[in-house]
Scaffold this motif. Structure first.
Motif, PDB file in Angstrom:
ATOM      1  N   LYS A 188       4.823   5.142   2.985  1.00 54.09           N
ATOM      2  CA  LYS A 188       4.488   4.501   4.263  1.00 54.09           C
ATOM      3  C   LYS A 188       3.053   4.863   4.628  1.00 54.09           C
ATOM      4  CE  LYS A 188       7.650   4.071   7.345  1.00 54.09           C
ATOM      5  NZ  LYS A 188       8.640   4.328   8.421  1.00 54.09           N
ATOM      6  N   MET A 189       2.241   3.833   4.876  1.00 53.48           N
ATOM      7  CA  MET A 189       0.848   4.030   5.253  1.00 53.48           C
ATOM      8  C   MET A 189       0.612   3.428   6.628  1.00 53.48           C
ATOM      9  SD  MET A 189      -0.974   3.251   1.580  1.00 53.48           S
ATOM     10  CE  MET A 189      -2.481   4.031   2.119  1.00 53.48           C
ATOM     11  N   HIS A 190      -0.470   3.870   7.281  1.00 56.40           N
ATOM     12  CA  HIS A 190      -0.781   3.432   8.638  1.00 56.40           C
ATOM     13  C   HIS A 190      -2.172   2.811   8.657  1.00 56.40           C
ATOM     14  CE1 HIS A 190       2.380   6.465   9.093  1.00 56.40           C
ATOM     15  NE2 HIS A 190       2.733   5.817  10.189  1.00 56.40           N
ATOM     16  N   PHE A 191      -2.307   1.714   9.409  1.00 55.91           N
ATOM     17  CA  PHE A 191      -3.535   0.930   9.397  1.00 55.91           C
ATOM     18  C   PHE A 191      -4.058   0.770  10.815  1.00 55.91           C
ATOM     19  CE2 PHE A 191      -1.118  -0.298   5.697  1.00 55.91           C
ATOM     20  CZ  PHE A 191      -2.069  -0.347   4.690  1.00 55.91           C
ATOM     21  N   GLY A 192      -5.395   0.773  10.911  1.00 59.55           N
ATOM     22  CA  GLY A 192      -6.062   0.442  12.156  1.00 59.55           C
ATOM     23  C   GLY A 192      -5.991   1.533  13.202  1.00 59.55           C
ATOM     24  N   PRO A 193      -6.664   1.320  14.334  1.00 55.08           N
ATOM     25  CA  PRO A 193      -6.651   2.305  15.425  1.00 55.08           C
ATOM     26  C   PRO A 193      -5.254   2.541  16.002  1.00 55.08           C
ATOM     27  CG  PRO A 193      -8.421   0.696  15.738  1.00 55.08           C
ATOM     28  CD  PRO A 193      -7.555   0.181  14.640  1.00 55.08           C
ATOM     29  N   LEU A 194      -4.383   1.527  15.911  1.00 52.43           N
ATOM     30  CA  LEU A 194      -3.027   1.675  16.442  1.00 52.43           C
ATOM     31  C   LEU A 194      -2.070   2.313  15.450  1.00 52.43           C
ATOM     32  CD1 LEU A 194      -2.628  -1.785  18.231  1.00 52.43           C
ATOM     33  CD2 LEU A 194      -3.319   0.406  19.220  1.00 52.43           C
ATOM     34  N   CYS A 195      -2.571   2.637  14.240  1.00 55.63           N
ATOM     35  CA  CYS A 195      -1.744   3.261  13.194  1.00 55.63           C
ATOM     36  C   CYS A 195      -0.484   2.453  12.924  1.00 55.63           C
ATOM     37  CB  CYS A 195      -1.387   4.700  13.569  1.00 55.63           C
ATOM     38  SG  CYS A 195      -2.812   5.798  13.638  1.00 55.63           S
ATOM     39  N   ILE A 196      -0.659   1.178  12.619  1.00 46.99           N
ATOM     40  CA  ILE A 196       0.470   0.299  12.336  1.00 46.99           C
ATOM     41  C   ILE A 196       1.104   0.700  11.006  1.00 46.99           C
ATOM     42  CG2 ILE A 196       1.166  -2.095  11.995  1.00 46.99           C
ATOM     43  CD1 ILE A 196      -1.324  -2.906  13.566  1.00 46.99           C
ATOM     44  N   PRO A 197       2.406   1.044  10.972  1.00 49.15           N
ATOM     45  CA  PRO A 197       3.027   1.473   9.712  1.00 49.15           C
ATOM     46  C   PRO A 197       3.323   0.278   8.801  1.00 49.15           C
ATOM     47  CG  PRO A 197       4.649   1.502  11.471  1.00 49.15           C
ATOM     48  CD  PRO A 197       3.334   1.125  12.104  1.00 49.15           C
ATOM     49  N   LYS A 198       3.151   0.493   7.513  1.00 49.59           N
ATOM     50  CA  LYS A 198       3.416  -0.545   6.528  1.00 49.59           C
ATOM     51  C   LYS A 198       3.809   0.125   5.214  1.00 49.59           C
ATOM     52  CE  LYS A 198       3.215  -4.904   5.038  1.00 49.59           C
ATOM     53  NZ  LYS A 198       3.965  -6.041   5.603  1.00 49.59           N
ATOM     54  N   PRO A 199       4.994  -0.181   4.663  1.00 53.40           N
ATOM     55  CA  PRO A 199       5.362   0.417   3.371  1.00 53.40           C
ATOM     56  C   PRO A 199       4.595  -0.235   2.223  1.00 53.40           C
ATOM     57  CG  PRO A 199       7.096  -1.064   4.132  1.00 53.40           C
ATOM     58  CD  PRO A 199       6.074  -0.994   5.226  1.00 53.40           C
ATOM     59  N   ILE A 200       4.099   0.592   1.318  1.00 50.86           N
ATOM     60  CA  ILE A 200       3.333   0.146   0.161  1.00 50.86           C
ATOM     61  C   ILE A 200       3.993   0.713  -1.096  1.00 50.86           C
ATOM     62  CG2 ILE A 200       1.084   0.150  -0.987  1.00 50.86           C
ATOM     63  CD1 ILE A 200       1.037  -1.400   1.563  1.00 50.86           C
ATOM     64  N   VAL A 201       4.188  -0.123  -2.095  1.00 49.70           N
ATOM     65  CA  VAL A 201       4.758   0.315  -3.371  1.00 49.70           C
ATOM     66  C   VAL A 201       3.619   0.687  -4.307  1.00 49.70           C
ATOM     67  CG1 VAL A 201       6.173  -0.329  -5.357  1.00 49.70           C
ATOM     68  CG2 VAL A 201       6.799  -1.125  -3.067  1.00 49.70           C
ATOM     69  N   LEU A 202       3.640   1.932  -4.779  1.00 47.07           N
ATOM     70  CA  LEU A 202       2.620   2.431  -5.699  1.00 47.07           C
ATOM     71  C   LEU A 202       3.172   2.527  -7.104  1.00 47.07           C
ATOM     72  CD1 LEU A 202       1.155   5.382  -3.581  1.00 47.07           C
ATOM     73  CD2 LEU A 202       0.319   3.029  -3.719  1.00 47.07           C
ATOM     74  N   SER A 203       2.345   2.199  -8.068  1.00 47.99           N
ATOM     75  CA  SER A 203       2.712   2.340  -9.481  1.00 47.99           C
ATOM     76  C   SER A 203       1.443   2.584 -10.274  1.00 47.99           C
ATOM     77  CB  SER A 203       3.430   1.090  -9.990  1.00 47.99           C
ATOM     78  OG  SER A 203       2.576  -0.040  -9.913  1.00 47.99           O
ATOM     79  N   ARG A 204       1.604   3.155 -11.441  1.00 45.93           N
ATOM     80  CA  ARG A 204       0.443   3.360 -12.296  1.00 45.93           C
ATOM     81  C   ARG A 204      -0.047   2.018 -12.845  1.00 45.93           C
ATOM     82  NH1 ARG A 204       2.848   8.292 -15.800  1.00 45.93           N
ATOM     83  NH2 ARG A 204       4.765   7.181 -15.305  1.00 45.93           N
ATOM     84  N   ASN A 205      -1.352   1.908 -13.032  1.00 48.33           N
ATOM     85  CA  ASN A 205      -1.997   0.678 -13.514  1.00 48.33           C
ATOM     86  C   ASN A 205      -1.853  -0.470 -12.522  1.00 48.33           C
ATOM     87  OD1 ASN A 205      -3.584  -0.656 -15.379  1.00 48.33           O
ATOM     88  ND2 ASN A 205      -1.859  -1.485 -16.497  1.00 48.33           N
ATOM     89  N   SER A 206      -1.774  -0.153 -11.237  1.00 45.18           N
ATOM     90  CA  SER A 206      -1.668  -1.203 -10.223  1.00 45.18           C
ATOM     91  C   SER A 206      -3.017  -1.577  -9.638  1.00 45.18           C
ATOM     92  CB  SER A 206      -0.746  -0.745  -9.094  1.00 45.18           C
ATOM     93  OG  SER A 206      -1.286   0.401  -8.459  1.00 45.18           O
ATOM     94  N   GLN A 207      -4.105  -0.936 -10.115  1.00 43.39           N
ATOM     95  CA  GLN A 207      -5.414  -1.198  -9.545  1.00 43.39           C
ATOM     96  C   GLN A 207      -6.179  -2.229 -10.360  1.00 43.39           C
ATOM     97  OE1 GLN A 207      -4.247   1.810 -10.337  1.00 43.39           O
ATOM     98  NE2 GLN A 207      -3.772   2.625  -8.326  1.00 43.39           N
ATOM     99  N   LYS A 208      -6.118  -2.125 -11.694  1.00 45.92           N
ATOM    100  CA  LYS A 208      -6.839  -3.089 -12.526  1.00 45.92           C
ATOM    101  C   LYS A 208      -6.283  -4.496 -12.301  1.00 45.92           C
ATOM    102  CE  LYS A 208      -7.561  -4.385 -17.344  1.00 45.92           C
ATOM    103  NZ  LYS A 208      -6.731  -5.583 -17.261  1.00 45.92           N
ATOM    104  N   VAL A 209      -4.963  -4.639 -12.421  1.00 46.18           N
ATOM    105  CA  VAL A 209      -4.290  -5.893 -12.078  1.00 46.18           C
ATOM    106  C   VAL A 209      -3.560  -5.623 -10.767  1.00 46.18           C
ATOM    107  CG1 VAL A 209      -2.640  -7.624 -12.793  1.00 46.18           C
ATOM    108  CG2 VAL A 209      -4.019  -6.447 -14.522  1.00 46.18           C
ATOM    109  N   PRO A 210      -4.145  -5.981  -9.628  1.00 45.10           N
ATOM    110  CA  PRO A 210      -3.604  -5.523  -8.344  1.00 45.10           C
ATOM    111  C   PRO A 210      -2.164  -5.985  -8.122  1.00 45.10           C
ATOM    112  CG  PRO A 210      -5.797  -6.450  -8.066  1.00 45.10           C
ATOM    113  CD  PRO A 210      -5.362  -6.778  -9.451  1.00 45.10           C
ATOM    114  N   THR A 211      -1.339  -5.049  -7.725  1.00 41.34           N
ATOM    115  CA  THR A 211       0.007  -5.370  -7.307  1.00 41.34           C
ATOM    116  C   THR A 211      -0.018  -5.839  -5.855  1.00 41.34           C
ATOM    117  OG1 THR A 211       0.359  -3.083  -6.669  1.00 41.34           O
ATOM    118  CG2 THR A 211       1.002  -3.696  -8.894  1.00 41.34           C
TER     119      THR A 211
END
Length: 607
Positions: free
Chosen positions: A350-373
């Motif tokens: 779970k990550m938080h965005f913006g000044p209001l710290c809006i929560p948003k779940p993000i799925v992380l995996s290896r090799n997800s940056q070159k070919v963005p998930t």
């Protein structure tokens, strides 16, 4: 596709019954429904079955059948009533063939089954091991056109929103089972009788006890299992009106729904038609492994489902297929097992965005940056707008890019054209058959942009985008400082997620060594250990990647970052191919651009 679990056929002392049902002898016999044939009283039948005897030990019944008795622990006890003609009719049909292989019990799994090469010879590469004709394939369109699905659509105005393919097939199969009589069954009811009972899905986390769930403490799997069980209960509540009260309990529905969900294939039955979800008997018996021994497809010429060997197979070896490149979280939640080492592991943070710290779940995996998930696409778009929200972010990420966000986005094109009998993609209005070119720039496709995708205009628009929309988008790296800020956000979230586990990765390795020496280990404990170890590896990998990227940026010049120096100094670069790809495809190009900007800035200041 099956997880390989199924109950065994058992025997009991039969009581004296009428001559039309059983012989009037008190002895141990196998009991079958349908024709009610006794193997010991028919020598010709024993010779006819031959090597297929073990198949009968693998045929389960529906969960709520009154003929199936259970003891206090819930395990089957006594006779499991099955039809002798079910598997015989499937294998004797000219539309279903097994070449060079047989169905046998799988080692290490009680009642498990699989497909094995016969003892009398090897199987060569390209051999068609299994062939199933179209009339034995239960497709999604058949189920949706049936009476149960028609009643669901008339009962619920929003049926199209929840009536997915597995639910449609499940409703159809349960209707076929209830309509069947002991002497007359449809082929779909017979196929459903081969599916496992609810007891055989005990390794799926929402059947675990509180003590077993303690092994998942800190993992997102606990919440994911609860969400999936609630979703299945919601599906049952919406379709339970189809059957009279008490005829189909939730356990019976759940057994069929899980069986269908873990045995579905996605097939394209025509050259230009859409992919359809389908189920079929025999084809769901191979177990999973990567690399697989055989591959499956639908042959348009013969109109049949085929499983062909990808390499030569030795006698008595088990034939494995691939269930897909899935993380262990999906394997455990939908099939009930985990792999020893899975490079496709992922974890939700779970990550938080913006000044209001809006929560948003993000799925992380290896090799997800070159070919963005989906997760990294959302992060890059969100950071693009976050740079203008506060001075702090603007100072960290640099000035806002002059180019709009659409310049960095690519979308998936689904438009196809037909040329000389071949299905090809449309790329910028030109026809090409060189391969599946799937991603296009906005404003450069002659007005072929998808109508369901609207370019976001602010951070809130990005966070409100659904997963289906994000799957059709990819966001290229925007700038070096933008990318570093994303890696920093991910590293902080990963560090926090690691603290939620009661044990470290080193502790789990020691527990794993002790488990290998214990022959009586609980498989659920082993699966939980594999799952959480895979999640911790993904989290640790993102923490190491962020530290590696900072060290690369701190280098004086890009020419100092040679592969030889990085292999010697950076552990993640030498051990992880995903990190090497990310460096060469994302980080290094951004570093080159940044170095050019510095050189241009220094020359202009001198002038």
């Amino acid at each position: 596709m099956t997880d390989g679990h199924g109950p065994t056929l058992r025997r009991r002392e039969t009581q004296k019954t009428s001559p039309t049902t059983f012989q009037e002898q008190n002895r141990k016999v196998y009991i079958f429904s349908g024709d009610l044939t006794q193997e010991k009283s028919n020598p010709g039948l024993k010779e006819k079955l031959g090597n297929r005897r073990k198949i009968l030990n693998l045929l389960p019944r529906m969960a709520d059948d009154p003929c199936q008795k259970t003891d206090s622990s819930g395990e089957p006890k006594g006779v499991i009533d099955v039809s002798l003609g079910v598997i015989e009719r499937f294998l004797a049909s000219p539309d279903i063939t097994l070449e060079g292989c047989k169905i046998d019990s799988a080692p290490g799994m009680e009642g498990g089954r699989g497909i094995y090469v016969k003892e009398d010879g090897e199987v060569k590469e390209g051999t068609c091991l299994v062939r199933i004709g179209l009339r034995h394939i239960l497709t999604e369109s058949i189920a949706r056109a049936s009476l149960p699905c028609d009643r669901i659509r008339r009962y619920h105005k929003n049926a199209n929103e929840f009536l997915n393919a597995p639910l449609a097939i499940t409703s159809f199969l349960l209707d076929q089972v209830l309509k069947a009589s002991p002497h007359k069954k449809s082929q779909w009811a017979e196929m459903a009788s081969l599916y496992p009972t609810i007891n055989q899905f005990s390794t799926i986390p929402f059947f675990w006890t509180s003590e077993e769930k303690e092994w998942l403490k800190g993992s997102p799997m606990i919440l994911a299992a609860k969400r999936r069980l609630d979703s299945l209960k919601d599906e049952y509540n919406k379709v339970s009106f189809l059957w009279e009260k008490g005829h189909v309990s939730f356990d019976r529905f759940l057994a069929m729904r899980l069986s269908v969900g873990s045995r579905c294939f996605s097939l394209r039955l025509s050259a230009n038609g859409p992919s359809e979800t389908a189920c079929m008997a025999v084809a769901d018996m191979p177990n999973h492994n990567r690399p697989s021994d055989a591959g499956w497809t639908y042959d348009l010429k013969s109109k049949s489902f085929t499983i062909k060997a990808r390499r030569s197979l030795k006698p008595k070896s088990q034939v494995f297929i691939s269930y897909g490149q899935k993380p262990n979280s999906d394997f455990l939640l939908y099939y009930g097992f985990c792999l020893e080492s899975n490079l496709r592991d992922s974890v939700e943070v779970k990550m938080h965005f913006g000044p209001l710290c809006i929560p948003k779940p993000i799925v992380l995996s290896r090799n997800s940056q070159k070919v963005p998930t989906v997760g990294f696409t959302l992060l890059r778009m969100a950071t693009f707008f976050m740079m203008d929200l506060s001075d702090k972010l603007r100072n960290i990420s640099g000035k806002s890019p002059k180019k709009p966000l659409s310049h960095y986005l690519r979308f998936r094109s689904k438009k196809r054209c037909q040329e000389k009998g071949k299905t090809v993609n449309v790329n910028n209005g030109k026809k090409s058959d060189k391969g599946p070119t799937r991603w296009f720039r906005f404003g450069n496709t002659d007005g072929n942009e998808p109508k369901n995708i609207k370019l976001p205009q602010c951070l809130s628009h990005v966070l409100m985008m659904g997963e289906k929309t994000l799957k059709d988008l990819r966001c290229r790296p925007i700038s070096l400082k933008n990318e570093l800020y994303i890696l920093q956000m991910v590293a902080r979230a990963s560090t926090y997620a690691l603290k939620r586990y009661p044990t470290s990765l080193e502790d789990d390795r020691k527990i794993k060594c002790r488990m290998h020496s214990d022959a009586r280990v609980n498989p659920k404990h082993l699966f939980a250990l594999r799952l959480r170890m895979g999640e911790k590896r993904v989290l640790k990998w993102h923490i190491d990647l962020e530290a590696f990227a900072r060290r690369c940026v701190s280098a004086k010049t890009i020419h100092n970052l040679t592969d030889e120096k990085l292999v010697k100094s950076e552990e993640i670069f030498s051990k992880s191919s995903s990190a090497r790809k990310y460096f060469h495809c994302v980080l290094k190009p951004l570093l080159v651009i940044e170095e050019k900007r510095r050189s241009l800035g220094s020359t202009s200041s001198r002038a």
